[in-house]
Write an enzyme that holds these catalytic residues in place. Structure first.
Site, short mmCIF file in Angstrom:
data_model
loop_
_atom_site.label_atom_id
_atom_site.label_comp_id
_atom_site.label_asym_id
_atom_site.label_seq_id
_atom_site.Cartn_x
_atom_site.Cartn_y
_atom_site.Cartn_z
CG ASP A 181 -3.10 -8.21 -6.85
OD1 ASP A 181 -2.51 -6.96 -6.24
OD2 ASP A 181 -4.08 -7.88 -7.40
CG MET A 189 -0.17 -7.34 -1.57
SD MET A 189 -2.04 -7.31 -2.06
CE MET A 189 -2.17 -7.70 -3.72
CG ASP A 207 -4.68 -2.36 -5.96
OD1 ASP A 207 -6.02 -2.43 -6.44
OD2 ASP A 207 -3.99 -3.24 -5.78
CB SER A 217 -6.37 -6.16 -10.71
OG SER A 217 -6.17 -7.15 -9.88
CG HIS A 265 -2.32 -4.41 -10.53
ND1 HIS A 265 -1.27 -3.53 -10.02
CD2 HIS A 265 -2.68 -4.94 -9.46
CE1 HIS A 265 -1.20 -3.48 -8.82
NE2 HIS A 265 -2.03 -4.38 -8.20
CG MET A 317 -2.81 -1.06 -0.92
SD MET A 317 -3.07 -1.84 -2.20
CE MET A 317 -4.48 -2.69 -1.72
CG HIS A 363 0.24 -4.79 -5.05
ND1 HIS A 363 -1.14 -4.51 -4.88
CD2 HIS A 363 1.12 -4.36 -4.02
CE1 HIS A 363 -0.95 -4.20 -3.71
NE2 HIS A 363 0.08 -4.16 -3.17
CG MET A 381 -2.04 -11.84 -2.66
SD MET A 381 -3.78 -11.46 -2.23
CE MET A 381 -4.31 -10.53 -3.62
#
Length: 227
Positions: A32, A65, A172, A7, A30, A134, A63, A34
């Site tokens: 993220d 979010m 994760d 990540s 990975h 998660m 991913h 957000m």
């Protein structure tokens, strides 16, 4: 085969191309995303993903979010993502969204927060390529692994077996040398690791070591024997 997805949330954002190179040999990178609405943190968006996709040969595992993934997820496929994960808690039409992600050429994945059970979404599983459980509350890296998620991982693996699906099961949050074997034994086969990789002296070696641990645990797991 176990897959390790480092990540970049734990990487140096000022050196993302170099940090991607540092984990060459990883299965996916990975990423993220957000928005400071769905989770209380803000990271990066489409332009950075486009730049990262040009800078590395490692496929990108996005991913999201974020709120309104129905609107944004397809744009991340166009930006170069090979897999896009949306949170089922935020998606207005998860089946339609999964089909759109797939139609654009990426793998479609559904994520669940720790408090969201898998059972209400059993019928959605055939529309997906991966489910993300998660194992911390989404929003920040470096959190402690939640052992209470292990039964949920097992139940998800049982549903995958029930329908004989070719579906990856990702975990994760707090994945490290001390937790990855329990995740693998419970049924996970894709592992997101942030600080356990980027906090290591040799990130590429950390990826190899974690994969070896997961594969040893998988070899003795009852779900893998049945599969």
């Amino acid at each position: 085969m176990a897959q390790i997805n480092p990540s970049i949330l734990s990487a140096d954002f000022a050196r993302l191309a170099e940090e991607a190179e540092a984990v060459r040999g990883a299965d996916w990178l990975h990423v993220d995303v957000m928005d400071n609405h769905f989770v209380p943190n803000l990271t990066l968006g489409v332009p950075v993903v486009e730049s990262l996709a040009r800078a590395t040969d490692t496929p990108l595992d996005l991913h999201l979010m974020i709120e309104d993934p129905d609107r944004w997820a397809p744009q991340y496929v166009e930006a170069g993502a090979g897999s896009v994960t949306f949170h089922v808690e935020a998606a207005a039409a998860p089946v339609r969204l999964a089909r759109e992600i797939r139609a654009k050429g990426a793998r479609a994945s559904m994520a669940l927060k720790p408090g969201t059970p898998i059972e209400p979404y059993e019928d959605l599983l055939p529309e997906l390529d991966m489910v993300l459980i998660m194992t911390v509350e989404p929003g920040f890296g470096g959190q402690a692994f939640l052992d209470i998620m292990l039964p949920k991982i097992r139940r998800t693996r049982e549903l995958i077996a029930k329908y004989d699906l070719d579906l990856w099961l990702q975990v994760d949050g707090g994945v490290a040398a001390s937790t990855i074997e329990r995740c693998a034994e419970a049924g996970a086969d894709v592992f997101v690791a942030g600080s356990a990789v980027y906090g290591a002296e040799d990130p590429a070696e950390a990826v190899r070591a974690l994969r070896a641990q997961a594969e040893r645990a998988t070899a003795g797991a009852s779900w893998a024997c049945r599969h």
